[in-house]
Design a protein around this motif. Structure first.
Motif, PDB file in Angstrom:
ATOM      1  N   MET A  78       0.859  -1.193   0.000  1.00 54.53           N
ATOM      2  CA  MET A  78       0.000   0.000   0.000  1.00 54.53           C
ATOM      3  C   MET A  78       0.898   1.247   0.000  1.00 54.53           C
ATOM      4  O   MET A  78       1.714   1.435   0.892  1.00 54.53           O
ATOM      5  CB  MET A  78      -0.896   0.001   1.228  1.00 54.53           C
ATOM      6  CG  MET A  78      -1.902   1.141   1.258  1.00 54.53           C
ATOM      7  SD  MET A  78      -3.036   0.991   2.652  1.00 54.53           S
ATOM      8  CE  MET A  78      -3.972   2.498   2.446  1.00 54.53           C
ATOM      9  N   ARG A  79       0.736   2.087  -1.017  1.00 52.45           N
ATOM     10  CA  ARG A  79       1.636   3.237  -1.129  1.00 52.45           C
ATOM     11  C   ARG A  79       1.257   4.335  -0.145  1.00 52.45           C
ATOM     12  O   ARG A  79       0.120   4.423   0.320  1.00 52.45           O
ATOM     13  CB  ARG A  79       1.627   3.783  -2.562  1.00 52.45           C
ATOM     14  CG  ARG A  79       0.358   4.484  -3.017  1.00 52.45           C
ATOM     15  CD  ARG A  79       0.579   5.039  -4.418  1.00 52.45           C
ATOM     16  NE  ARG A  79      -0.596   5.632  -5.027  1.00 52.45           N
ATOM     17  CZ  ARG A  79      -0.972   6.902  -4.858  1.00 52.45           C
ATOM     18  NH1 ARG A  79      -0.290   7.696  -4.050  1.00 52.45           N
ATOM     19  NH2 ARG A  79      -2.029   7.375  -5.479  1.00 52.45           N
ATOM     20  N   LYS A  80       2.224   5.179   0.130  1.00 50.10           N
ATOM     21  CA  LYS A  80       2.008   6.280   1.059  1.00 50.10           C
ATOM     22  C   LYS A  80       1.129   7.354   0.428  1.00 50.10           C
ATOM     23  O   LYS A  80       1.063   7.494  -0.795  1.00 50.10           O
ATOM     24  CB  LYS A  80       3.350   6.893   1.457  1.00 50.10           C
ATOM     25  CG  LYS A  80       4.251   5.972   2.258  1.00 50.10           C
ATOM     26  CD  LYS A  80       5.543   6.679   2.637  1.00 50.10           C
ATOM     27  CE  LYS A  80       6.452   5.769   3.453  1.00 50.10           C
ATOM     28  NZ  LYS A  80       7.709   6.463   3.846  1.00 50.10           N
ATOM     29  N   LEU A  81       0.462   8.120   1.284  1.00 52.12           N
ATOM     30  CA  LEU A  81      -0.333   9.263   0.842  1.00 52.12           C
ATOM     31  C   LEU A  81       0.558  10.260   0.127  1.00 52.12           C
ATOM     32  O   LEU A  81       1.610  10.653   0.645  1.00 52.12           O
ATOM     33  CB  LEU A  81      -0.979   9.927   2.064  1.00 52.12           C
ATOM     34  CG  LEU A  81      -2.012  11.026   1.793  1.00 52.12           C
ATOM     35  CD1 LEU A  81      -3.356  10.383   1.457  1.00 52.12           C
ATOM     36  CD2 LEU A  81      -2.166  11.930   3.018  1.00 52.12           C
ATOM     37  N   ARG A  82       0.137  10.669  -1.058  1.00 50.81           N
ATOM     38  CA  ARG A  82       0.928  11.595  -1.870  1.00 50.81           C
ATOM     39  C   ARG A  82       0.337  13.001  -1.707  1.00 50.81           C
ATOM     40  O   ARG A  82      -0.827  13.236  -2.019  1.00 50.81           O
ATOM     41  CB  ARG A  82       0.921  11.156  -3.334  1.00 50.81           C
ATOM     42  CG  ARG A  82       1.581   9.799  -3.527  1.00 50.81           C
ATOM     43  CD  ARG A  82       1.315   9.203  -4.899  1.00 50.81           C
ATOM     44  NE  ARG A  82       2.001   9.937  -5.962  1.00 50.81           N
ATOM     45  CZ  ARG A  82       3.231   9.653  -6.391  1.00 50.81           C
ATOM     46  NH1 ARG A  82       3.917   8.676  -5.824  1.00 50.81           N
ATOM     47  NH2 ARG A  82       3.772  10.338  -7.383  1.00 50.81           N
ATOM     48  N   ILE A  83       1.173  13.929  -1.238  1.00 55.75           N
ATOM     49  CA  ILE A  83       0.722  15.265  -0.832  1.00 55.75           C
ATOM     50  C   ILE A  83       1.262  16.332  -1.766  1.00 55.75           C
ATOM     51  O   ILE A  83       2.433  16.309  -2.164  1.00 55.75           O
ATOM     52  CB  ILE A  83       1.205  15.581   0.604  1.00 55.75           C
ATOM     53  CG1 ILE A  83       0.699  14.549   1.603  1.00 55.75           C
ATOM     54  CG2 ILE A  83       0.754  16.978   1.036  1.00 55.75           C
ATOM     55  CD1 ILE A  83       1.387  14.660   2.947  1.00 55.75           C
ATOM     56  N   ALA A  84       0.414  17.314  -2.069  1.00 57.86           N
ATOM     57  CA  ALA A  84       0.846  18.564  -2.694  1.00 57.86           C
ATOM     58  C   ALA A  84       0.518  19.699  -1.733  1.00 57.86           C
ATOM     59  O   ALA A  84      -0.616  19.795  -1.248  1.00 57.86           O
ATOM     60  CB  ALA A  84       0.144  18.796  -4.029  1.00 57.86           C
ATOM     61  N   VAL A  85       1.493  20.539  -1.449  1.00 57.22           N
ATOM     62  CA  VAL A  85       1.293  21.695  -0.581  1.00 57.22           C
ATOM     63  C   VAL A  85       1.199  22.942  -1.451  1.00 57.22           C
ATOM     64  O   VAL A  85       2.013  23.145  -2.353  1.00 57.22           O
ATOM     65  CB  VAL A  85       2.441  21.846   0.436  1.00 57.22           C
ATOM     66  CG1 VAL A  85       2.281  23.130   1.246  1.00 57.22           C
ATOM     67  CG2 VAL A  85       2.489  20.638   1.366  1.00 57.22           C
ATOM     68  N   PHE A  86       0.185  23.778  -1.177  1.00 57.47           N
ATOM     69  CA  PHE A  86       0.025  25.073  -1.837  1.00 57.47           C
ATOM     70  C   PHE A  86       0.391  26.140  -0.810  1.00 57.47           C
ATOM     71  O   PHE A  86      -0.148  26.153   0.296  1.00 57.47           O
ATOM     72  CB  PHE A  86      -1.420  25.306  -2.281  1.00 57.47           C
ATOM     73  CG  PHE A  86      -1.869  24.498  -3.476  1.00 57.47           C
ATOM     74  CD1 PHE A  86      -1.479  23.185  -3.658  1.00 57.47           C
ATOM     75  CD2 PHE A  86      -2.735  25.057  -4.401  1.00 57.47           C
ATOM     76  CE1 PHE A  86      -1.909  22.445  -4.745  1.00 57.47           C
ATOM     77  CE2 PHE A  86      -3.176  24.332  -5.495  1.00 57.47           C
ATOM     78  CZ  PHE A  86      -2.766  23.016  -5.674  1.00 57.47           C
ATOM     79  N   ALA A  87       1.293  27.049  -1.163  1.00 56.78           N
ATOM     80  CA  ALA A  87       1.709  28.108  -0.246  1.00 56.78           C
ATOM     81  C   ALA A  87       2.120  29.342  -1.032  1.00 56.78           C
ATOM     82  O   ALA A  87       2.494  29.240  -2.206  1.00 56.78           O
ATOM     83  CB  ALA A  87       2.853  27.636   0.642  1.00 56.78           C
ATOM     84  N   SER A  88       2.087  30.502  -0.365  1.00 57.77           N
ATOM     85  CA  SER A  88       2.389  31.769  -1.030  1.00 57.77           C
ATOM     86  C   SER A  88       3.498  32.569  -0.374  1.00 57.77           C
ATOM     87  O   SER A  88       3.985  33.532  -0.971  1.00 57.77           O
ATOM     88  CB  SER A  88       1.132  32.654  -1.080  1.00 57.77           C
ATOM     89  OG  SER A  88       0.085  32.052  -1.791  1.00 57.77           O
ATOM     90  N   GLY A  89       3.881  32.205   0.853  1.00 57.86           N
ATOM     91  CA  GLY A  89       4.769  33.087   1.603  1.00 57.86           C
ATOM     92  C   GLY A  89       6.029  32.429   2.109  1.00 57.86           C
ATOM     93  O   GLY A  89       6.760  31.779   1.364  1.00 57.86           O
TER      94      GLY A  89
END
Length: 203
Positions: A1-12
């Motif tokens: 079972m693969r790990k949770l794949r995350i994308a982070v959105f940030a501006s600062g």
């Protein structure tokens, strides 16, 4: 079972991105940090991502015809990378249904107040202006409204008599850096269930 794949959105500055990256690196968050999306190519968070060897999609919104145009490009990239969860961590742009609808229940945000109190960009200042004795941090699902999605986790922060916006923000951000990776970990472990507006976290 693969790990949770995350994308982070940030501006600062990316302090919450750093907290997530550190938690992944030290093993306290069992997930894969796959992507940073940033609407300000010169933001400090871009340098943080590069130092952590996290791929970056940095863009200038004004070079697109509108929000839907750049969000469509982002959506294609998210699908290519098989992203499971979007984490909004200081991303200062209102999202359209282009991203919100396909990722509903798979997109979370962190906000510096105890929602539903003080939504929007001035949550810390508003708490001080109102004179509350307690504020805090909320992690919630994104539903397209202004900080209005179902709440996953909250943690209180006392307001001290001599607090300034800066001093209160410092303590709130310290709590954010603990609570956000924790909530992501719950999701990665399959412990979070969303049912209407009610969110339950199993033990």
């Amino acid at each position: 079972m693969r790990k949770l794949r995350i994308a982070v959105f940030a501006s600062g500055s990316g302090s919450n991105f750093q907290a997530i990256s550190d938690a992944v690196h030290n093993g306290t968050l069992d997930a894969d940090l796959q992507l940073l999306v940033c609407d300000r190519p010169q933001a400090q968070v871009v340098q943080r991502a590069k130092q952590a060897d996290v791929p970056v999609f940095a863009f200038l919104p004004k070079t697109y015809s509108g929000r839907e145009a750049y969000e469509s490009e982002i959506l294609t990239l998210l699908n290519e990378k098989e992203i499971d969860l979007i984490v909004l961590a200081g991303y200062m742009r209102i999202l359209t249904p282009v991203l919100v609808e396909p990722f509903y229940g798979r997109m979370i945000n962190i906000h510096p107040s105890l929602l539903p109190a003080f939504p929007g960009v001035r949550g810390i200042a508003q708490a001080l202006e109102y004179g509350v004795k307690m504020t805090g941090v909320t992690v919630h699902y994104v539903d397209g409204g202004l900080d209005s999605g179902p709440i996953i986790a909250q943690r209180a922060v006392d307001v001290q008599e001599d607090d300034t916006e800066d001093s209160l923000a410092e303590r709130i951000h310290a709590v954010e850096h603990e609570l956000l990776p924790l909530a992501i970990g719950w999701i990665a472990a399959g412990r979070v269930k969303l049912d209407g507006r009610r969110v339950t976290v199993s033990s």
